[in-house]
Design a protein around this motif. Sequence first.
Motif, PDB file in Angstrom:
ATOM      1  N   ARG A 193      21.122  17.235  -0.796  1.00 20.16           N
ATOM      2  CA  ARG A 193      20.537  16.429   0.280  1.00 20.16           C
ATOM      3  C   ARG A 193      21.427  15.237   0.608  1.00 20.16           C
ATOM      4  N   THR A 194      21.552  14.945   1.897  1.00 16.16           N
ATOM      5  CA  THR A 194      22.366  13.819   2.359  1.00 16.16           C
ATOM      6  C   THR A 194      21.540  12.564   2.574  1.00 16.16           C
ATOM      7  N   HIS A 195      20.225  12.696   2.516  1.00 18.92           N
ATOM      8  CA  HIS A 195      19.321  11.547   2.633  1.00 18.92           C
ATOM      9  C   HIS A 195      17.976  11.942   2.039  1.00 18.92           C
ATOM     10  N   THR A 196      17.165  10.935   1.685  1.00 23.84           N
ATOM     11  CA  THR A 196      15.854  11.237   1.122  1.00 23.84           C
ATOM     12  C   THR A 196      14.811  11.496   2.207  1.00 23.84           C
ATOM     13  N   SER A 197      15.247  11.596   3.468  1.00 24.66           N
ATOM     14  CA  SER A 197      14.328  11.955   4.552  1.00 24.66           C
ATOM     15  C   SER A 197      13.726  13.341   4.340  1.00 24.66           C
ATOM     16  N   MET A 233      31.001  20.322   7.207  1.00 25.09           N
ATOM     17  CA  MET A 233      31.361  20.325   5.794  1.00 25.09           C
ATOM     18  C   MET A 233      31.953  19.002   5.327  1.00 25.09           C
ATOM     19  N   GLN A 234      32.541  18.206   6.236  1.00 30.25           N
ATOM     20  CA  GLN A 234      33.165  16.949   5.814  1.00 30.25           C
ATOM     21  C   GLN A 234      32.115  15.927   5.376  1.00 30.25           C
ATOM     22  N   ASP A 235      30.860  16.122   5.731  1.00 34.43           N
ATOM     23  CA  ASP A 235      29.821  15.180   5.369  1.00 34.43           C
ATOM     24  C   ASP A 235      28.868  15.723   4.313  1.00 34.43           C
ATOM     25  N   THR A 236      28.693  17.030   4.270  1.00 34.17           N
ATOM     26  CA  THR A 236      27.645  17.630   3.451  1.00 34.17           C
ATOM     27  C   THR A 236      28.246  18.535   2.382  1.00 34.17           C
ATOM     28  N   PHE A 237      27.690  18.459   1.172  1.00 32.40           N
ATOM     29  CA  PHE A 237      28.061  19.385   0.108  1.00 32.40           C
ATOM     30  C   PHE A 237      27.161  20.613   0.213  1.00 32.40           C
ATOM     31  N   PHE A 238      27.732  21.738   0.679  1.00 37.75           N
ATOM     32  CA  PHE A 238      26.982  22.979   0.782  1.00 37.75           C
ATOM     33  C   PHE A 238      27.170  23.801  -0.497  1.00 37.75           C
ATOM     34  N   ILE A 239      26.078  24.357  -1.003  1.00 40.81           N
ATOM     35  CA  ILE A 239      26.144  25.240  -2.164  1.00 40.81           C
ATOM     36  C   ILE A 239      26.264  26.684  -1.696  1.00 40.81           C
ATOM     37  N   ASN A 240      25.461  27.045  -0.695  1.00 43.11           N
ATOM     38  CA  ASN A 240      25.547  28.343  -0.015  1.00 43.11           C
ATOM     39  C   ASN A 240      25.473  28.100   1.475  1.00 43.11           C
ATOM     40  N   ARG A 241      26.169  28.904   2.265  1.00 44.53           N
ATOM     41  CA  ARG A 241      26.098  28.755   3.718  1.00 44.53           C
ATOM     42  C   ARG A 241      25.121  29.750   4.336  1.00 44.53           C
ATOM     43  N   GLU A 242      24.837  30.872   3.697  1.00 44.56           N
ATOM     44  CA  GLU A 242      23.894  31.852   4.239  1.00 44.56           C
ATOM     45  C   GLU A 242      22.992  32.349   3.119  1.00 44.56           C
ATOM     46  N   GLY A 264       0.776  -1.233   0.000  1.00 44.39           N
ATOM     47  CA  GLY A 264       0.000   0.000   0.000  1.00 44.39           C
ATOM     48  C   GLY A 264       0.805   1.279   0.000  1.00 44.39           C
ATOM     49  N   PHE A 265       2.138   1.193  -0.157  1.00 46.92           N
ATOM     50  CA  PHE A 265       2.974   2.394  -0.198  1.00 46.92           C
ATOM     51  C   PHE A 265       2.918   3.022  -1.594  1.00 46.92           C
ATOM     52  N   THR A 266       2.923   4.344  -1.639  1.00 44.15           N
ATOM     53  CA  THR A 266       3.021   5.070  -2.903  1.00 44.15           C
ATOM     54  C   THR A 266       4.369   5.780  -2.966  1.00 44.15           C
ATOM     55  N   VAL A 267       4.791   6.123  -4.175  1.00 47.59           N
ATOM     56  CA  VAL A 267       6.109   6.728  -4.380  1.00 47.59           C
ATOM     57  C   VAL A 267       6.001   8.248  -4.291  1.00 47.59           C
ATOM     58  N   ALA A 268       6.934   8.858  -3.547  1.00 44.67           N
ATOM     59  CA  ALA A 268       7.026  10.318  -3.461  1.00 44.67           C
ATOM     60  C   ALA A 268       8.451  10.734  -3.811  1.00 44.67           C
ATOM     61  N   GLU A 269       8.585  11.879  -4.460  1.00 46.58           N
ATOM     62  CA  GLU A 269       9.904  12.382  -4.843  1.00 46.58           C
ATOM     63  C   GLU A 269      10.051  13.830  -4.438  1.00 46.58           C
ATOM     64  N   GLY A 270      11.301  14.290  -4.347  1.00 48.21           N
ATOM     65  CA  GLY A 270      11.571  15.669  -3.966  1.00 48.21           C
ATOM     66  C   GLY A 270      12.872  16.143  -4.568  1.00 48.21           C
ATOM     67  N   PRO A 271      13.221  17.417  -4.395  1.00 47.50           N
ATOM     68  CA  PRO A 271      14.421  17.991  -5.021  1.00 47.50           C
ATOM     69  C   PRO A 271      15.713  17.467  -4.395  1.00 47.50           C
ATOM     70  N   GLU A 272      16.751  17.387  -5.205  1.00 46.74           N
ATOM     71  CA  GLU A 272      18.064  16.976  -4.700  1.00 46.74           C
ATOM     72  C   GLU A 272      18.811  18.159  -4.089  1.00 46.74           C
ATOM     73  N   ILE A 273      18.526  19.369  -4.532  1.00 46.86           N
ATOM     74  CA  ILE A 273      19.077  20.582  -3.922  1.00 46.86           C
ATOM     75  C   ILE A 273      18.080  21.061  -2.865  1.00 46.86           C
ATOM     76  N   GLU A 274      18.507  21.092  -1.604  1.00 48.01           N
ATOM     77  CA  GLU A 274      17.597  21.321  -0.493  1.00 48.01           C
ATOM     78  C   GLU A 274      18.087  22.441   0.404  1.00 48.01           C
ATOM     79  N   ASP A 275      17.300  22.703   1.440  1.00 51.11           N
ATOM     80  CA  ASP A 275      17.682  23.687   2.454  1.00 51.11           C
ATOM     81  C   ASP A 275      17.866  22.985   3.803  1.00 51.11           C
TER      82      ASP A 275
END
Length: 339
Positions: A164-168, A149-158, A119-130
């Motif tokens: 995104r580091t996970h699809t959560s 920064m050692q774990d996450t690719f930041f595009i802007n800091r402010e 009964g699960f349905t598929v949901a999607e979202g953007p790869e560039i997140e906040d």
Amino acid sequence: MLDKINALKAEIEAATAANAADVEALRIKYLSKKGEVSLLMNDFRNVPAEQKREIGQAINALKTFATEKINSLREAVENGPATDLNLDLSRTPAPWRLGTRHPLSLVREEMIDIFRRLGFTVAEGPEIEDDWHVFSALNFATDHPARDMQDTFFINREPDVLLRTHTSSVQVRAMEKHQPPFRIIMPGRVYRNEAISARAHCFFHQVEGLYVDKGVTFADLRQTLLYFAQEMFGPDTKIRLRPSYFPFTEPSAEMDISCDLCGGKGCGFCKHTGWVEILGCGMVDPNVLEACGIDSKVYTGFAFGMGIERITNLKYRVSDLRLFSENDVRFLEEFTSAH
């Protein structure tokens, strides 16, 4: 079963082909989804546990041998003398080698199909997140190591804009837009700033799941994951849940499945424990529900997440993660019979 494998190898070794149609007929006979080698893979589940390693290696060797034999016959036909009346003169001078569907795509679709039956349905979202959707709404403390920064690719800091580091993050977006009940899975690509090696990559793929409703319990989570494990790896698969910690679930657990290579007796693949870890899970933390506008006194839910590469490795024994992103046709050809 070894006698059957050896007899099939001798049959393949003696095979000949006069033209491209003969080569294709041989490929279908031995390497297609319903071919002789694939049927051996289906019979493998009935092999006694103490023989699985020997028989599995023999089947893999046979598949490799059959692939190389058919490829050699194909090359012989394509590069034969120009006077051969069976030669297709309309073909391009260079024989283009085509791959197959990617193993990650095959496993992703199989996983989605299993959860859809629940009964699960598929949901999607953007790869560039906040920051809110990736960390803050999921109960990550401001000083949590995953924000580094050692774990996450930041595009802007402010303001914080990142890959995104996970699809959560898709879970958060779904809970913000909809009120329960809902039951969704979220497949997608994620990014982490890690050194690329045989066991790690800077991008990989996940499937996460979320179920929120009135009266959802940990027992519901366990039965859902047991169903998935047995559908994906076989009806004899066992699971165990070990206590763990994730900021967005409480209680949290990591799930292992019994090693199908040794039948749970212990081998090099499972590090002689009889178990292999495949995912993390838990009950959705009330703070996460409240942050997304859901009354945690009325609703409860569970969440889980796993890497598609991890599941693919367990199904097909791919030892080097880099092979998944190199698009080497020789690697992709190995999955022809998996369609």
